[in-house]
Scaffold this motif. Structure first.
Motif, PDB file in Angstrom:
ATOM      1  N   GLU A 207       0.845  -1.313  -0.021  1.00 59.01           N
ATOM      2  CA  GLU A 207       0.378   0.072   0.270  1.00 59.01           C
ATOM      3  C   GLU A 207       0.806   0.988  -0.277  1.00 59.01           C
ATOM      4  O   GLU A 207       0.388   2.579  -0.656  1.00 59.01           O
ATOM      5  CB  GLU A 207      -0.668   0.372   1.275  1.00 59.01           C
ATOM      6  CG  GLU A 207      -1.850   1.110   2.037  1.00 59.01           C
ATOM      7  CD  GLU A 207      -2.169   0.474   2.504  1.00 59.01           C
ATOM      8  OE1 GLU A 207      -3.873   0.646   2.796  1.00 59.01           O
ATOM      9  OE2 GLU A 207      -2.013   1.228   3.592  1.00 59.01           O
ATOM     10  N   ALA A 208       2.150   1.481   0.999  1.00 56.67           N
ATOM     11  CA  ALA A 208       3.001   3.007   1.030  1.00 56.67           C
ATOM     12  C   ALA A 208       3.738   2.323  -0.007  1.00 56.67           C
ATOM     13  O   ALA A 208       4.326   4.002  -0.683  1.00 56.67           O
ATOM     14  CB  ALA A 208       3.703   2.227   1.947  1.00 56.67           C
ATOM     15  N   LEU A 209       4.132   1.396  -0.799  1.00 59.73           N
ATOM     16  CA  LEU A 209       4.949   1.872  -2.070  1.00 59.73           C
ATOM     17  C   LEU A 209       3.193   1.981  -3.381  1.00 59.73           C
ATOM     18  O   LEU A 209       4.040   2.836  -4.096  1.00 59.73           O
ATOM     19  CB  LEU A 209       5.144   0.239  -3.655  1.00 59.73           C
ATOM     20  CG  LEU A 209       5.917   0.054  -4.030  1.00 59.73           C
ATOM     21  CD1 LEU A 209       7.455   0.925  -4.066  1.00 59.73           C
ATOM     22  CD2 LEU A 209       6.242  -0.938  -4.396  1.00 59.73           C
ATOM     23  N   ARG A 215       7.128   8.986 -10.228  1.00 63.21           N
ATOM     24  CA  ARG A 215       8.677   9.231 -10.548  1.00 63.21           C
ATOM     25  C   ARG A 215       9.188   8.625  -9.495  1.00 63.21           C
ATOM     26  O   ARG A 215      10.108   8.064  -9.535  1.00 63.21           O
ATOM     27  CB  ARG A 215       8.772  11.271 -10.215  1.00 63.21           C
ATOM     28  CG  ARG A 215      10.849  11.190 -10.291  1.00 63.21           C
ATOM     29  CD  ARG A 215      10.614  12.496 -10.120  1.00 63.21           C
ATOM     30  NE  ARG A 215      10.352  12.845  -8.773  1.00 63.21           N
ATOM     31  CZ  ARG A 215      10.356  13.535  -7.774  1.00 63.21           C
ATOM     32  NH1 ARG A 215      10.749  14.568  -8.274  1.00 63.21           N
ATOM     33  NH2 ARG A 215      10.487  13.353  -6.638  1.00 63.21           N
ATOM     34  N   ASP A 216       8.999   8.839  -8.396  1.00 63.01           N
ATOM     35  CA  ASP A 216       9.639   7.864  -7.156  1.00 63.01           C
ATOM     36  C   ASP A 216       9.796   6.542  -6.932  1.00 63.01           C
ATOM     37  O   ASP A 216      10.148   5.696  -7.099  1.00 63.01           O
ATOM     38  CB  ASP A 216       8.966   8.406  -5.263  1.00 63.01           C
ATOM     39  CG  ASP A 216       9.402   9.953  -5.252  1.00 63.01           C
ATOM     40  OD1 ASP A 216       9.989  10.116  -5.997  1.00 63.01           O
ATOM     41  OD2 ASP A 216       8.869  10.158  -4.466  1.00 63.01           O
ATOM     42  N   ARG A 217       8.087   6.055  -7.464  1.00 65.89           N
ATOM     43  CA  ARG A 217       8.404   4.611  -7.738  1.00 65.89           C
ATOM     44  C   ARG A 217       9.429   4.017  -8.971  1.00 65.89           C
ATOM     45  O   ARG A 217      10.119   3.391  -8.395  1.00 65.89           O
ATOM     46  CB  ARG A 217       6.700   3.738  -8.139  1.00 65.89           C
ATOM     47  CG  ARG A 217       6.159   3.650  -6.883  1.00 65.89           C
ATOM     48  CD  ARG A 217       5.036   2.997  -7.618  1.00 65.89           C
ATOM     49  NE  ARG A 217       3.997   3.568  -8.919  1.00 65.89           N
ATOM     50  CZ  ARG A 217       3.043   4.334  -8.550  1.00 65.89           C
ATOM     51  NH1 ARG A 217       2.661   4.628  -7.476  1.00 65.89           N
ATOM     52  NH2 ARG A 217       2.627   5.100  -9.663  1.00 65.89           N
ATOM     53  N   ASN A 218       9.405   5.005  -9.926  1.00 72.91           N
ATOM     54  CA  ASN A 218      10.643   4.618 -10.864  1.00 72.91           C
ATOM     55  C   ASN A 218      11.409   4.888 -10.381  1.00 72.91           C
ATOM     56  O   ASN A 218      12.510   4.391 -10.741  1.00 72.91           O
ATOM     57  CB  ASN A 218      10.301   5.398 -12.350  1.00 72.91           C
ATOM     58  CG  ASN A 218       8.625   4.077 -12.954  1.00 72.91           C
ATOM     59  OD1 ASN A 218       8.613   3.079 -13.019  1.00 72.91           O
ATOM     60  ND2 ASN A 218       7.733   4.748 -12.442  1.00 72.91           N
ATOM     61  N   LEU A 219      11.844   5.418  -9.544  1.00 71.31           N
ATOM     62  CA  LEU A 219      13.361   5.585  -9.606  1.00 71.31           C
ATOM     63  C   LEU A 219      14.179   4.367  -8.854  1.00 71.31           C
ATOM     64  O   LEU A 219      14.993   4.024  -7.995  1.00 71.31           O
ATOM     65  CB  LEU A 219      13.865   6.882  -8.746  1.00 71.31           C
ATOM     66  CG  LEU A 219      13.439   8.537  -9.076  1.00 71.31           C
ATOM     67  CD1 LEU A 219      13.523   9.463  -7.890  1.00 71.31           C
ATOM     68  CD2 LEU A 219      15.519   8.151  -9.745  1.00 71.31           C
ATOM     69  N   LEU A 220      13.225   4.500  -7.502  1.00 71.17           N
ATOM     70  CA  LEU A 220      13.055   2.732  -6.412  1.00 71.17           C
ATOM     71  C   LEU A 220      13.324   1.667  -7.454  1.00 71.17           C
ATOM     72  O   LEU A 220      14.291   0.889  -7.343  1.00 71.17           O
ATOM     73  CB  LEU A 220      12.773   2.621  -5.972  1.00 71.17           C
ATOM     74  CG  LEU A 220      12.729   3.671  -4.675  1.00 71.17           C
ATOM     75  CD1 LEU A 220      11.150   3.356  -3.860  1.00 71.17           C
ATOM     76  CD2 LEU A 220      13.532   4.448  -3.828  1.00 71.17           C
ATOM     77  N   ARG A 221      12.751   1.590  -9.208  1.00 70.80           N
ATOM     78  CA  ARG A 221      13.107   0.595 -10.046  1.00 70.80           C
ATOM     79  C   ARG A 221      14.021  -0.118 -10.456  1.00 70.80           C
ATOM     80  O   ARG A 221      15.336  -0.508 -10.194  1.00 70.80           O
ATOM     81  CB  ARG A 221      11.411   0.639 -10.455  1.00 70.80           C
ATOM     82  CG  ARG A 221      11.580  -0.976 -11.591  1.00 70.80           C
ATOM     83  CD  ARG A 221      10.498  -0.263 -12.854  1.00 70.80           C
ATOM     84  NE  ARG A 221       9.453  -0.648 -11.902  1.00 70.80           N
ATOM     85  CZ  ARG A 221       8.265  -0.183 -11.751  1.00 70.80           C
ATOM     86  NH1 ARG A 221       8.425   0.836 -12.869  1.00 70.80           N
ATOM     87  NH2 ARG A 221       6.561  -0.522 -10.983  1.00 70.80           N
ATOM     88  N   HIS A 258       5.105   5.904   5.503  1.00 71.06           N
ATOM     89  CA  HIS A 258       3.751   4.954   4.947  1.00 71.06           C
ATOM     90  C   HIS A 258       3.262   3.784   5.747  1.00 71.06           C
ATOM     91  O   HIS A 258       1.898   3.640   5.349  1.00 71.06           O
ATOM     92  CB  HIS A 258       3.189   4.922   3.832  1.00 71.06           C
ATOM     93  CG  HIS A 258       2.843   6.970   3.313  1.00 71.06           C
ATOM     94  ND1 HIS A 258       3.719   7.745   3.229  1.00 71.06           N
ATOM     95  CD2 HIS A 258       1.592   6.968   3.199  1.00 71.06           C
ATOM     96  CE1 HIS A 258       3.314   8.861   2.394  1.00 71.06           C
ATOM     97  NE2 HIS A 258       2.133   9.080   2.890  1.00 71.06           N
ATOM     98  N   THR A 259       4.225   2.785   5.697  1.00 75.50           N
ATOM     99  CA  THR A 259       4.424   0.964   6.149  1.00 75.50           C
ATOM    100  C   THR A 259       3.807   1.527   7.548  1.00 75.50           C
ATOM    101  O   THR A 259       3.155   0.637   7.751  1.00 75.50           O
ATOM    102  CB  THR A 259       5.062   0.814   5.809  1.00 75.50           C
ATOM    103  OG1 THR A 259       5.955   0.650   3.699  1.00 75.50           O
ATOM    104  CG2 THR A 259       5.445  -0.396   6.050  1.00 75.50           C
ATOM    105  N   ARG A 260       5.235   2.096   8.117  1.00 73.74           N
ATOM    106  CA  ARG A 260       4.048   2.517   9.775  1.00 73.74           C
ATOM    107  C   ARG A 260       2.879   3.008  10.280  1.00 73.74           C
ATOM    108  O   ARG A 260       1.998   1.898  10.214  1.00 73.74           O
ATOM    109  CB  ARG A 260       5.203   3.415  10.328  1.00 73.74           C
ATOM    110  CG  ARG A 260       5.534   4.035  11.832  1.00 73.74           C
ATOM    111  CD  ARG A 260       5.811   5.103  12.221  1.00 73.74           C
ATOM    112  NE  ARG A 260       7.086   4.935  12.559  1.00 73.74           N
ATOM    113  CZ  ARG A 260       7.718   4.265  13.295  1.00 73.74           C
ATOM    114  NH1 ARG A 260       7.062   4.467  14.254  1.00 73.74           N
ATOM    115  NH2 ARG A 260       9.125   4.602  13.727  1.00 73.74           N
ATOM    116  N   GLU A 261       2.020   3.737   9.345  1.00 77.68           N
ATOM    117  CA  GLU A 261       0.927   3.902   9.155  1.00 77.68           C
ATOM    118  C   GLU A 261       0.047   3.432   8.537  1.00 77.68           C
ATOM    119  O   GLU A 261      -0.911   2.534   9.889  1.00 77.68           O
ATOM    120  CB  GLU A 261       0.392   5.738   8.060  1.00 77.68           C
ATOM    121  CG  GLU A 261       1.087   6.372   8.720  1.00 77.68           C
ATOM    122  CD  GLU A 261       1.480   7.779   7.655  1.00 77.68           C
ATOM    123  OE1 GLU A 261       0.452   7.460   6.623  1.00 77.68           O
ATOM    124  OE2 GLU A 261       1.518   9.139   8.014  1.00 77.68           O
TER     125      GLU A 261
END
Length: 296
Positions: A207-209, A215-221, A258-261
């Protein structure tokens, strides 16, 4: 022929794996010189070594007709831009964005007219065009100049868009084996957390991902799965490497927050247990990101 034009012809012939008569070579030298000058003028810059581009032209020129005629049928300026962009020239990346990707974004709106969807599609299209994925070369290297680069890019983007629309909503599973190795602990409390709360961990993490920007998802990818460094990512996004480093750090922090939440909503853990779980999460975060992104 001069030494310069002879080298252009030799590069073209190697790229196209063909042989010509001396008279044909003289004619080809003139055509290649004119084509390269025209391409450099079209983009207001000499981004490529002439010999490299001559070889690229040879690779994509039909062997079924005389070279001069075959070259006349190619979109040579677009071939020049595509090769320069995939090699990471900043000005070429900017030109690709303006002349091909922005128009492709307008076409994608016919599939779904939302900014978030268009941004996601364009990010994935950039990835497909410019980055090697496993054994697959960047798609721009396969562009053969038979039609305009704008239309060709639009077709790639629409393919990505339709694929996203068909993708069922799902939560990507984590790689349990990789996660267990990453944990590397015999702490009974952490083992208990790992086994008891793994479904919540998976759901909160995915869910956090999904909440990250395209942009951020693809930077991490790109950084964690494809292994691209910040210099390459900076060239791709036309920013300095230090900017990419800040973006990646912010994306990672946002993912953890967001994972913590998400865990807090799902689990009735006391503070000590939640902190222990988050220590596990923080220690295995990069493995988990890579696993989810490979699945997605």
């Amino acid at each position: 022929m001069s030494t310069h034009t002879s080298e252009l012809v030799a590069a073209f012939l190697v790229g196209g794996a063909r042989a010509l008569s001396p008279d044909e070579e003289v004619g080809l030298a003139s055509v290649l010189t004119e084509v390269i000058a025209r391409c450099e003028q079209a983009w207001s810059g000499a981004w490529l070594k002439p010999g490299d581009f001559a070889a690229h032209l040879g690779l994509h020129t039909s062997k079924e007709e005389p070279p001069a005629k075959a070259l006349a049928s190619l979109c040579c300026e677009d071939l020049y831009l595509a090769l320069a962009a995939v090699e990471g020239h900043r000005a070429a990346l900017g030109a690709l964005e303006a002349t091909a990707l922005v128009p492709a974004g307008r076409a994608v709106r016919r599939v779904e007219d939302s900014n978030a969807f268009v941004d996601e599609v364009l990010q994935l299209t950039r990835l497909r065009l410019l980055v090697e994925e496993g054994s697959q070369v960047p798609r721009l290297k396969t562009y053969a100049g038979r039609g305009s680069l704008r239309r060709w890019t639009e077709a790639v983007a629409l393919g990505v868009a339709l694929s996203l629309k068909r993708r069922p909503e799902r939560t990507s599973p984590l790689d349990d084996g990789a996660l267990a190795v990453a944990l590397g602990t015999q702490d009974p409390e952490l083992e208990l957390i790992r086994h008891r709360y793994r479904p919540a961990f998976r759901a909160a993490f995915a869910e956090a991902l999904a909440a990250l920007s395209p942009r951020d998802r693809n930077l991490l990818r790109l950084g964690l799965v494809q292994g691209l460094g910040v210099e390459s990512l900076g060239a791709l996004h036309q920013v300095h490497a230090s900017t990419v480093s800040r973006w990646m750090a912010k994306a990672r922090d946002s993912l953890l927050e967001h994972t913590r939440e998400g865990l807090a909503r799902r689990l009735a853990l006391n503070t000590s247990q939640l902190d222990s779980l988050l220590r596990v999460l923080d220690g295995s975060l990069e493995v988990s990101i890579a696993s989810l992104l490979k699945e997605g």
